[in-house]
Design a protein around this motif. Structure first.
Motif, PDB file in Angstrom:
ATOM      1  N   THR A 224       3.571  10.528  -7.188  1.00 54.73           N
ATOM      2  CA  THR A 224       4.659  10.980  -8.067  1.00 54.73           C
ATOM      3  C   THR A 224       4.425  10.645  -9.534  1.00 54.73           C
ATOM      4  OG1 THR A 224       5.913   8.902  -7.804  1.00 54.73           O
ATOM      5  CG2 THR A 224       6.313  10.671  -6.189  1.00 54.73           C
ATOM      6  N   LEU A 225       3.471   9.727  -9.792  1.00 48.46           N
ATOM      7  CA  LEU A 225       3.208   9.239 -11.155  1.00 48.46           C
ATOM      8  C   LEU A 225       4.453   8.609 -11.777  1.00 48.46           C
ATOM      9  CD1 LEU A 225       0.962  12.152 -12.529  1.00 48.46           C
ATOM     10  CD2 LEU A 225       0.265  10.012 -11.432  1.00 48.46           C
ATOM     11  N   GLU A 226       5.301   8.042 -10.905  1.00 49.11           N
ATOM     12  CA  GLU A 226       6.513   7.367 -11.360  1.00 49.11           C
ATOM     13  C   GLU A 226       6.436   5.906 -10.921  1.00 49.11           C
ATOM     14  OE1 GLU A 226       9.939   9.341  -9.844  1.00 49.11           O
ATOM     15  OE2 GLU A 226       9.313  11.325 -10.571  1.00 49.11           O
ATOM     16  N   PRO A 227       6.164   4.957 -11.850  1.00 48.57           N
ATOM     17  CA  PRO A 227       6.036   3.540 -11.485  1.00 48.57           C
ATOM     18  C   PRO A 227       7.263   2.981 -10.778  1.00 48.57           C
ATOM     19  CG  PRO A 227       5.221   3.910 -13.704  1.00 48.57           C
ATOM     20  CD  PRO A 227       5.868   5.194 -13.281  1.00 48.57           C
ATOM     21  N   GLY A 228       8.442   3.514 -11.101  1.00 49.10           N
ATOM     22  CA  GLY A 228       9.657   3.013 -10.463  1.00 49.10           C
ATOM     23  C   GLY A 228       9.713   3.273  -8.974  1.00 49.10           C
TER      24      GLY A 228
ATOM     25  N   SER B 149      10.571   2.468  -2.987  1.00 48.82           N
ATOM     26  CA  SER B 149       9.959   2.779  -1.689  1.00 48.82           C
ATOM     27  C   SER B 149      10.345   1.761  -0.616  1.00 48.82           C
ATOM     28  CB  SER B 149       8.435   2.826  -1.827  1.00 48.82           C
ATOM     29  OG  SER B 149       7.891   1.527  -2.052  1.00 48.82           O
ATOM     30  N   PHE B 150      10.730   0.540  -1.050  1.00 47.97           N
ATOM     31  CA  PHE B 150      11.084  -0.497  -0.074  1.00 47.97           C
ATOM     32  C   PHE B 150      12.463  -0.281   0.548  1.00 47.97           C
ATOM     33  CE2 PHE B 150       8.344  -3.407  -2.913  1.00 47.97           C
ATOM     34  CZ  PHE B 150       7.191  -2.977  -2.281  1.00 47.97           C
ATOM     35  N   THR B 151      13.266   0.597  -0.028  1.00 47.70           N
ATOM     36  CA  THR B 151      14.634   0.798   0.477  1.00 47.70           C
ATOM     37  C   THR B 151      14.837   2.179   1.086  1.00 47.70           C
ATOM     38  OG1 THR B 151      15.369   1.566  -1.708  1.00 47.70           O
ATOM     39  CG2 THR B 151      15.559  -0.800  -1.234  1.00 47.70           C
TER      40      THR B 151
ATOM     41  N   GLY C 100       0.818  -1.212   0.000  1.00 45.98           N
ATOM     42  CA  GLY C 100       0.000   0.000   0.000  1.00 45.98           C
ATOM     43  C   GLY C 100       0.847   1.255   0.000  1.00 45.98           C
ATOM     44  N   ARG C 101       1.911   1.245   0.795  1.00 46.85           N
ATOM     45  CA  ARG C 101       2.807   2.412   0.831  1.00 46.85           C
ATOM     46  C   ARG C 101       3.512   2.601  -0.512  1.00 46.85           C
ATOM     47  NH1 ARG C 101       8.024   3.783   2.007  1.00 46.85           N
ATOM     48  NH2 ARG C 101       8.318   5.714   3.219  1.00 46.85           N
ATOM     49  N   GLY C 102       3.939   1.491  -1.137  1.00 48.46           N
ATOM     50  CA  GLY C 102       4.584   1.586  -2.444  1.00 48.46           C
ATOM     51  C   GLY C 102       3.649   2.149  -3.506  1.00 48.46           C
ATOM     52  N   ILE C 103       2.396   1.680  -3.490  1.00 48.72           N
ATOM     53  CA  ILE C 103       1.416   2.206  -4.442  1.00 48.72           C
ATOM     54  C   ILE C 103       1.168   3.689  -4.191  1.00 48.72           C
ATOM     55  CG2 ILE C 103      -0.986   2.048  -5.209  1.00 48.72           C
ATOM     56  CD1 ILE C 103      -0.886  -0.937  -4.552  1.00 48.72           C
ATOM     57  N   GLY C 104       1.159   4.065  -2.912  1.00 48.39           N
ATOM     58  CA  GLY C 104       0.975   5.476  -2.577  1.00 48.39           C
ATOM     59  C   GLY C 104       2.071   6.352  -3.159  1.00 48.39           C
ATOM     60  N   GLN C 105       3.310   5.854  -3.154  1.00 48.65           N
ATOM     61  CA  GLN C 105       4.415   6.603  -3.746  1.00 48.65           C
ATOM     62  C   GLN C 105       4.199   6.791  -5.244  1.00 48.65           C
ATOM     63  OE1 GLN C 105       7.368   7.717  -2.133  1.00 48.65           O
ATOM     64  NE2 GLN C 105       6.317   7.258  -0.215  1.00 48.65           N
TER      65      GLN C 105
END
Length: 345
Positions: A104-108, A113-115, A95-100
């Motif tokens: 930002t509209l940046e899939p990468g 976000s995990f690091t 969920g946090r990764g999707i939020g990023q």
């Protein structure tokens, strides 16, 4: 009639809404304090909060305590925690990764976000503590009852309290014969399924499980809640409907469909915490004795539900439920006769 799980689903949606509101309040503040005191950090926290609650809360409410509830019911406390804790943490990370990505509209950003240092040193430890604590509370709710846990925490019955309550004593019919025919293991499975099938009617009628006593279930309501819309009466007939819906399954697995009788009475009781090595909230008073004796009378006479006249006069019976006077009953342990009615629907 209530839909299967309908009331429980509505309760779960309200709970999820409350958790979402709390997360949307706390998470932006957490981000502002631990990332940067900027509007962008607050927005990121808001988005993360909504997505994490949707994933983790949805899993807990609609899978663990919904569709997969029968399977999780068979697990031990420790096994449930061992499965649900890492699952919820993984959903938090997703969920946090999707939020990023959303902000930002940046899939990468999903993988990076995990690091992030903020995740490793702030967000993840905070959420792990929060998730494990929440799961522990949910498990305790299941073990001792949600209202009971709230009563203990609030100290409502730390000192003896006199209050008006309604008690429904509900007893399985021919339990001794069933136990002898099925054997203790299969009889216990029957009893467990029967009690599980009563969950939705009890939740729908806003009742509380007071205790299980062998093949007997005791449900209670604060008087005002039990009288409202005749919840205490509806609970019994909804329970009949719930068991009837599962008649084919009971017949297939046990060769019988459980039948039950009940007694219903209300009035003043004294409630308080009792015990040291094992503390519990106990209700005492003649009201409980009378309800139990009315249930005995129902079993002896083959009636479905017997209610005291004093309680019936406070109720507006649901459509289709008929009352028939039983007369002045001489009940075991009672000096004065008790006026009572049988209810059928």
């Amino acid at each position: 009639m209530i839909g299967r799980g309908g009331r429980r689903a509505r309760v779960q949606l309200r709970q999820l809404g409350g958790i979402t509101l709390l997360a949307c309040t706390v998470t932006p503040v957490f981000n502002v304090l631990t990332v940067a005191p900027t509007f962008r950090s607050a927005v990121q926290g808001l988005v993360d909060g909504v997505l994490v609650v949707a994933l983790a809360g949805g899993y807990l409410q609609f899978l663990r305590d919904g569709y997969l509830r029968p399977w999780f019911r068979r697990l031990s406390f420790a096994t449930d925690m061992a499965i649900s804790s890492p699952t919820v943490v993984a959903l938090f990370l997703i969920g946090r990764g999707i939020g990023q990505v959303v902000t930002t509209l940046e899939p990468g950003r999903f993988l990076t976000s995990f690091t992030e240092p903020h995740l490793l040193f702030y967000a993840l430890p905070y959420f792990i503590v929060l998730a494990v604590g929440m799961l522990f509370v949910l498990q305790m709710n299941r073990m001792i009852g949600a209202n009971v846990l709230r009563y203990f925490v609030a100290g409502r019955y730390h000192r003896p309290t006199v209050e008006e309550r309604i008690f429904l004593f509900l007893d399985l019919e021919r339990s001794t014969t069933l136990a002898e025919r099925l054997g203790s293991d299969r009889y216990f499975e029957l009893l467990r399924r029967f009690v599980d099938d009563l969950t939705d009617p009890i939740v729908a009628s806003r009742g509380e499980i007071y205790q299980y006593a062998g093949d007997e279930v005791v449900v209670t309501w604060p008087l005002a809640e039990g009288v409202r819309a005749a919840n205490c009466v509806r609970c019994f007939f909804w329970s009949q409907e719930a068991v009837a819906r599962e008649a084919l399954r009971y017949t297939r697995d046990f060769g019988t469909v459980p039948r039950f009788r009940a007694g219903l009475h209300g009035g003043l009781v004294t409630a308080g915490e009792l015990g040291d090595l094992r503390r519990q909230i106990v209700f005492v008073g003649d009201i409980l004795n009378t309800a139990a004796r009315l249930e005995e009378y129902a079993k002896r006479t083959g009636l479905d539900l017997v209610v005291s006249d004093s309680l019936l006069r406070r109720l507006e019976l649901p459509p289709g439920v008929l009352a028939r006077r039983c007369g002045e009953l001489e009940l075991r342990g009672k000096e004065a006769p008790v006026a009572a009615y049988s209810l059928s629907g």
